[in-house]
Design an enzyme around this catalytic site. Structure first.
Site, PDB file in Angstrom:
ATOM      1  N   LEU A 103      28.655  38.690 -20.392  1.00 36.46           N
ATOM      2  CA  LEU A 103      29.464  37.496 -20.177  1.00 36.46           C
ATOM      3  C   LEU A 103      29.098  36.543 -21.304  1.00 36.46           C
ATOM      4  O   LEU A 103      27.940  36.538 -21.754  1.00 36.46           O
ATOM      5  CB  LEU A 103      29.129  36.853 -18.825  1.00 36.46           C
ATOM      6  CG  LEU A 103      29.532  37.630 -17.566  1.00 36.46           C
ATOM      7  CD1 LEU A 103      29.091  36.886 -16.313  1.00 36.46           C
ATOM      8  CD2 LEU A 103      31.042  37.857 -17.527  1.00 36.46           C
ATOM      9  N   ASP A 104      30.032  35.728 -21.749  1.00 39.68           N
ATOM     10  CA  ASP A 104      29.721  34.756 -22.807  1.00 39.68           C
ATOM     11  C   ASP A 104      28.634  33.803 -22.310  1.00 39.68           C
ATOM     12  O   ASP A 104      28.461  33.618 -21.100  1.00 39.68           O
ATOM     13  CB  ASP A 104      30.970  33.931 -23.152  1.00 39.68           C
ATOM     14  CG  ASP A 104      32.078  34.802 -23.718  1.00 39.68           C
ATOM     15  OD1 ASP A 104      31.776  35.894 -24.227  1.00 39.68           O
ATOM     16  OD2 ASP A 104      33.248  34.378 -23.619  1.00 39.68           O
ATOM     17  N   LYS A 105      27.994  33.162 -23.269  1.00 41.94           N
ATOM     18  CA  LYS A 105      26.897  32.244 -22.910  1.00 41.94           C
ATOM     19  C   LYS A 105      27.375  31.165 -21.935  1.00 41.94           C
ATOM     20  O   LYS A 105      26.672  30.780 -21.010  1.00 41.94           O
ATOM     21  CB  LYS A 105      26.350  31.612 -24.196  1.00 41.94           C
ATOM     22  CG  LYS A 105      25.100  30.820 -24.013  1.00 41.94           C
ATOM     23  CD  LYS A 105      24.552  30.386 -25.350  1.00 41.94           C
ATOM     24  CE  LYS A 105      23.501  29.324 -25.169  1.00 41.94           C
ATOM     25  NZ  LYS A 105      23.135  28.690 -26.432  1.00 41.94           N
ATOM     26  N   LYS A 194      39.418  34.381 -22.600  1.00 39.74           N
ATOM     27  CA  LYS A 194      39.682  33.191 -23.431  1.00 39.74           C
ATOM     28  C   LYS A 194      40.783  33.472 -24.449  1.00 39.74           C
ATOM     29  O   LYS A 194      41.673  32.661 -24.662  1.00 39.74           O
ATOM     30  CB  LYS A 194      38.388  32.775 -24.147  1.00 39.74           C
ATOM     31  CG  LYS A 194      37.330  32.215 -23.206  1.00 39.74           C
ATOM     32  CD  LYS A 194      36.032  31.972 -23.941  1.00 39.74           C
ATOM     33  CE  LYS A 194      34.949  31.560 -22.965  1.00 39.74           C
ATOM     34  NZ  LYS A 194      33.618  31.638 -23.538  1.00 39.74           N
TER      35      LYS A 194
END
Ligand code: URA
Length: 241
Positions: A103-105, A194
């Site tokens: 998962l992105d930060k 995104k």
């Protein structure tokens, strides 16, 4: 399976091999009721009863945890600068654990953490189309036919369009121009959610993963907390294999 006693305990506790060795030598370990002081003693993981610090320690080859990833933590096992997922597991059983996928930060939510490479491989395999459901808040005006565009697949700048995805509008958030949505995708491309909204001229301002295949984020887990998966959760995940 036969293992050295120090390895057995190192795998099944959060302690280091050297701590374990020293405690074995001090006589803190019983195998089948007998004090064993040699770390190299072989034990059978299926038959022998190992007691350490007055607790029966049974051997599990694989461990499975559900983690509620907070923003600011990176989906890696080590990082020079940021806190990683594994930093939250310092008192968990099982060595060599890793997060299944990334998962992105700044993304929050469900991450499976395990040392079962085969299960991880299957869940991440592009051929398996395991569904991932996200809650997102977005800014910008979605086209009126956004749901259909998600279903048809979007050009997000890769060679191939995205696979059909599901978009559900949850609510217009009154405070500003933010829209709350639920998105279901069956791939795991870099920044995929995104970029899908970017392709429609919108910006994701908040993203949280709610589920991965049959595994659903437990509402009782606060950000940064983890728990062991139940036997049923593990069995259901294996059905994706
Ligand atoms: N899609 C994204 O854009 N980011 C994530 O972290 C997961 C899916």
């Amino acid at each position: 399976m036969k293992l050295r006693l120090d390895k057995y305990l190192c795998d099944m506790t959060a302690e280091s091999r050297s701590e374990i060795k020293s405690n074995i030598k001090k006589g803190f370990v019983l195998v089948n009721g007998e004090i064993i002081t040699k770390p190299e003693t072989k034990v059978d993981t299926e038959i022998d009863e190992v007691v350490y610090k007055e607790e029966i320690i049974s051997y599990e080859k694989y461990v499975y945890y559900m983690f509620h990833k907070p923003a600011g933590c990176v989906s890696a096992t080590s990082d020079g600068q940021c806190k990683t997922v594994i930093d939250y597991f310092s008192d968990a059983k099982g060595k060599d654990i890793f997060p299944v996928g990334r998962l992105d930060k700044d993304t929050e939510g469900l991450l499976l953490v395990t040392n079962d490479g085969e299960l991880a491989h299957n869940l991440l395999s592009p051929k398996k189309h395991v569904e991932k459901v996200y809650y997102a808040e977005i800014e910008g005006e979605l086209p009126y036919n956004a749901t259909m565009l998600f279903e048809q697949g979007l050009d997000i700048g890769d060679k191939e369009k995205t696979l059909p995805a599901k978009l559900e509008i949850i609510e217009d958030m009154e405070s500003n121009d933010t829209l709350a949505v639920k998105v279901t995708i069956t791939e795991g491309r870099y920044h995929q959610v995104k970029r899908m909204f970017e392709a429609l001229g919108c910006k994701v301002t908040y993203l949280k993963r709610l589920s991965m295949g049959s595994l659903v984020l437990d509402d009782n887990l606060k950000k940064g907390e983890w728990r062991k998966l139940s036997t049923e959760e593990i069995c259901r995940l294996r059905e994706h294999e």
